[in-house]
Structures are given as structure tokens and as C-alpha cells.
Design an enzyme around this catalytic site. Structure first.
Site, PDB file in Angstrom:
ATOM      1  N   GLY A 221      39.973  18.713  27.050  1.00  0.00           N
ATOM      2  CA  GLY A 221      38.666  18.037  27.119  1.00  0.00           C
ATOM      3  C   GLY A 221      37.798  18.575  28.370  1.00  0.00           C
ATOM      4  N   SER A 267      43.927  23.931  26.168  1.00  0.00           N
ATOM      5  CA  SER A 267      42.728  24.150  26.739  1.00  0.00           C
ATOM      6  C   SER A 267      42.756  23.568  28.163  1.00  0.00           C
ATOM      7  CB  SER A 267      41.709  23.372  26.013  1.00  0.00           C
ATOM      8  OG  SER A 267      40.348  23.704  26.667  1.00  0.00           O
ATOM      9  N   ALA A 268      42.083  22.716  28.784  1.00  0.00           N
ATOM     10  CA  ALA A 268      42.155  21.999  29.983  1.00  0.00           C
ATOM     11  C   ALA A 268      43.511  21.902  30.193  1.00  0.00           C
ATOM     12  CB  ALA A 268      41.148  21.314  30.407  1.00  0.00           C
ATOM     13  N   ASP A 367      38.235  32.741  20.039  1.00  0.00           N
ATOM     14  CA  ASP A 367      37.749  31.603  21.025  1.00  0.00           C
ATOM     15  C   ASP A 367      36.792  31.940  21.842  1.00  0.00           C
ATOM     16  OD1 ASP A 367      37.974  29.446  22.845  1.00  0.00           O
ATOM     17  OD2 ASP A 367      40.268  29.208  22.532  1.00  0.00           O
ATOM     18  N   HIS A 399      38.624  28.164  19.082  1.00  0.00           N
ATOM     19  CA  HIS A 399      39.346  27.214  20.141  1.00  0.00           C
ATOM     20  C   HIS A 399      39.979  25.847  19.414  1.00  0.00           C
ATOM     21  CE1 HIS A 399      39.858  26.168  24.233  1.00  0.00           C
ATOM     22  NE2 HIS A 399      39.407  24.773  24.025  1.00  0.00           N
TER      23      HIS A 399
END
Length: 458
Positions: A221, A267-268, A367, A399
Site C-alpha cells: 500500500g 510491495s511495501a 513491474d 506489480h
């Protein structure tokens, strides 16, 4: 991919004894993990990716998704970065501090597998009320964030693309949402800490009697959705660590195997989980007090993560995550090295590196949100340091392809199979069942998925 803001007061529900957390879609239990100021991480034996309304996927497991549990932090960036990690002394004693376990009873209304008259499940009216409260909370936080970010052309165009993207995939999101709110295998808003935001979701296997592998999944996010401005990066890492501790302590009560716990982030979330893992290994090698041990984690999966934050500041700025905002989240420019797992790994002692579990990095070659070179370089650094690291690249995947479009497409999923092959590497019976498991059905039409692939703002 994947934890969130939903841990605020709007999420407070009638008190009830929460069952132990579980992780992904393997035959087991799963529960999202919290990260201070971030979305709750989730744990599962199958990669959580897009929630699958067909729980018959190979290798059922426990999944846990935890939400943040910290006090609101100021979005103002700081200059003081944590000191460089000290070399851990050889033979340092390990002090393991046990967290207070959540009481569990087979007669509990939320006990896994309980179907008796004593079970109290939420009513449709309560579920609707809860969904409305969640929607209000997310909307309010979105406006707060927009006020802080300012509204420019780039943000407006990205928002428009996101809305169209969501509409195209809405048929799948509705089915996944229905499963989330009404399935007996999902336990929502389980309390894992003392703060209002310390909540997680548990994904329980259909048969909790046989211990199942557990995957703790930390969602992504952009360090913003479900996180900032509620907390900064140190809060997020701390929450993730608290969530992992909760899972290690309680997962056995939910049908999970405490000897088969896996950590995954997207991701994060992959960055946050990696920070928590390396920080815990360093503490453990120095003999500091810990609430969970790195040796309890059998493997770490990093999906589409960024591990050298110093090198990604300009890239994120060009993508719309402006430099001033990102540095505020990361607590100032001086803190970037401390929160860059790639940089930290270069300074770890051989004793600390030896504690790390197998590390598997997964990334799509198309990505654009976080270039696959981020995983490529991190894998190289880990191998050079002596860690057990492996890199898996997915040709032509973006992604969001790897954790949204592909699962919604149905059929065999190469990434899911790769993760399960690691989890079931030592279990021949489980691998046999995986080969015979029914193929997940399609949730969204192909033309919608292809158009969403082109429009995706990620």
C-alpha cells in the site's frame, strides 16, 4: 499481498475471545499481522494474494492479517536516524520474552471448528454496520491524506485510472468480499494487542484438527494505505514484529503448526517484513530480549519489494509518491540506510546472517512501481553475505499482475505454485494433494483483466 488503518476505533466491535491467527490459502490457519501505522500484515500457509473464494486450493493453511497498533505519529520528518547496527558478540545469550497469550477454549464462540449452539456469529445487520463503519473510516482518512498531499494533476489522473481499474475488476472483488464477510473460515478483527488498531484477520482451514503450515502476510500500500499518516516506518516495522510474535504464540490454537511458520510481504509489506526480520536477527545475535525468534520462521517470501530505499526515492517521486511525503514516512533522509534491508544486510555479522531463514524473492519483470532490479540486487547482496537466498522472476508480469489479475483469472498460478513448493518441500503427501487439487475458477472475464492490466496506475 500483502495488513491497515482499519484498526481504529471505527473497528471496535463487541468484545469476544479471539481464536488463534491463521495465514494463507494452504490447508491451515491464517491471520493478518499488525504493523504500527500500517495495514495489518497477514499470515497464511498459502500466499494471500487476491483472496480466493474457493478454499479448495492446494495446500490449505492458516493465514493471519494484522493491523497496526501504535499511537498516531506526526507526519513530520525527523533527521535523527538510528545508529549503525553494532557487531553482535559471539555466543551472546538469547533472552526470549513470551507475550501474554490469548486465552483459548474449545467452547469459545469463535473456536475453530465449533458449530454448536453456543457459537455466536455476527448477524447480517451487524456485518452491514461494520462494513459502513469501515467505509466511513477509510473515506475520512483518505480526505485527511489528500489534504496533506495536495491535489495535483498527477494525483487526479492516477485516481481516475484507479477508479476505472477497480470497476473493471469489480466482479471479482465482489465475490472475494462476499467470502471475506460471510465465510466461516474467516475471523475478522481479532485483537492482538492493547491498542484499538491492533487487529488482524484469521483465515482458518476447514479441518483445524490437523496442524497446517502458517503464512504471516504483510500487505502493501505504498507505506500509505492503512498506514501513513497514522504512523511512520519505525511504527510499521514494530507493528509487523508484534504481529509475528502474536502468531508464533497463538497459531497452534487455530490449527496452525508452530513449527511451520512462514513470513511473506508484498510491495511495501515486503520491505517492512524484511526490516522486521533483519532487525530481529540482529537483536537475537546480540542477546537482547525478544518476543519471537527468527529461528521460528522457516522461510521469508518477498513479493515485488523494494529493499534499498535510498535508491528508490527519486523513482517513487517520478511515480507520484513525492519526495517530501516519502521522506516524512521514512523519518528523514538520515534514516534511509537504517530502513534499507539491502544496506543493513551488508553490515550484519556472520553470526546474524546464520540465523536468517531461507529468503525467496519474487518479482515481475514488467513491474514499474518497483523495478525487478530491486529484488535482483538484494538477492545478490544476501548471497554474498552467506544467506540462503533465491530469486524468481516472472516474465511480463506487472506489480499487480502477480497478486491481483492472475488470481482473478483463475487456472494454475505459477507464483502460488512456487510458494507452495517451498512450503511443502519436505511433505510428500502434501505435494501429492497439491497435484490433484481442483483448479481455481475464473472470477473476471479475460477482456476486463487485459484492459485492467493496461490501465493500472501501479
Amino acid at each position: 499481498m500483502a495488513s491497515s488503518n482499519s484498526t481504529s476505533s471505527a473497528r471496535r466491535r463487541a468484545a469476544r475471545a479471539p481464536p488463534p491467527p491463521n495465514l494463507g490459502d494452504l490447508s491451515g490457519v491464517s491471520a493478518p499481522l499488525p504493523s504500527k501505522g500500517l495495514h495489518a500484515p497477514s499470515i497464511s500457509t498459502h500466499p494471500p494474494k487476491a483472496a480466493n473464494p474457493h478454499p479448495s486450493t492446494p495446500g490449505a493453511s492458516i493465514a493471519v492479517a494484522v493491523r497496526p497498533a501504535t499511537q498516531p505519529a506526526s507526519p513530520v520528518s525527523g533527521d535523527a536516524g538510528p545508529e549503525a547496527e553494532a557487531e553482535p558478540p559471539r555466543g551472546a545469550p538469547q533472552v526470549l520474552v513470551r507475550r501474554r497469550s490469548v486465552p483459548f477454549s474449545p467452547d469459545s464462540p469463535l473456536a475453530p471448528g465449533s458449530r454448536g449452539g453456543g457459537e455466536r456469529r455476527s448477524t447480517f445487520r451487524e456485518d452491514v454496520s461494520h462494513a459502513a463503519a469501515e467505509t466511513y473510516l477509510v473515506t475520512r482518512l483518505a480526505f485527511i491524506l489528500l489534504r496533506y498531499l495536495g491535489v495535483g494533476y498527477r494525483w487526479i489522473s492516477q485516481l481516475a485510472a484507479l477508479i476505472i481499474y477497480a470497476i473493471l475488476l469489480m466482479p471479482g472483488f465482489i465475490r472475494v468480499g462476499y467470502y471475506y464477510f460471510f465465510s466461516r473460515q474467516v475471523l475478522r478483527s481479532v485483537i492482538y494487542g492493547d491498542q484499538p488498531r491492533n487487529r488482524l484477520d484469521l483465515y482458518i482451514p476447514r479441518d483445524p484438527k490437523k496442524p497446517s503450515p502458517v503464512v504471516a502476510f504483510v500487505t502493501g500500500g505504498a507505506w500509505i494505505i492503512g498506514n501513513f499518516p497514522q504512523g511512520t516506518i519505525s511504527d510499521m516495522v514494530s507493528d509487523a514484529s508484534d504481529g509475528i510474535s502474536f502468531v508464533c504464540e497463538t497459531v497452534g490454537a487455530y490449527g496452525g503448526d508452530p513449527n511451520q511458520i512462514y513470513l511473506m510481504g508484498q510491495s511495501a509489506g515486503a520491505h517492512i517484513a524484511a526490516c522486521a526480520l533483519l532487525e530481529q536477527a540482529a537483536k537475537e545475535s546480540r542477546g537482547e530480549q525478544i518476543s519471537w525468534s527468527v529461528t521460528q520462521i522457516k522461510a521469508y517470501f518477498g513479493l515485488s519489494g523494494g529493499y534499498n530505499i535510498e535508491n528508490l526515492v527519486d523513482h517513487f517521486h517520478e511515480r507520484g509518491l513525492y519526495r517530501s511525503i516519502f521522506l516524512s514516512i521514512m523519518e528523514g533522509k538520515k534514516s534511509l540506510p537504517h530502513f534499507s534491508p539491502e544496506t543493513v544486510a551488508k553490515k550484519l555479522s556472520p553470526e546474524t546472517i546464520a540465523l536468517l531463514p531461507q529468503i525467496v524473492l519474487l518479482h515481475g519483470t514488467d513491474d514499474y512501481s518497483i523495478p525487478f532490479s530491486a529484488s535482483e540486487t538484494f538477492a545478490g547482496v544476501l548471497k554474498q553475505a552467506g544467506a540462503k537466498a533465491k530469486l524468481l522472476l516472472y516474465e511480463g508480469k506487472t506489480h499487480t499482475d502477480v497478486f491481483l489479475q492472475d488470481p482473478l483469472r483463475g487456472g494454475r498460478d505459477k507464483l502460488v505454485e512456487d510458494v507452495i513448493s517451498v512450503i511443502h518441500a519436505d511433505d510428500a503427501d502434501a505435494r501429492e494433494k497439491d497435484a490433484l487439487a481442483p483448479i481455481p475458477g475464473r472470477l473476471v472475464s479475460e477482456w476486463q483483466i487485459k484492459l485492467a492490466h493496461r490501465i493500472s496506475p501501479f
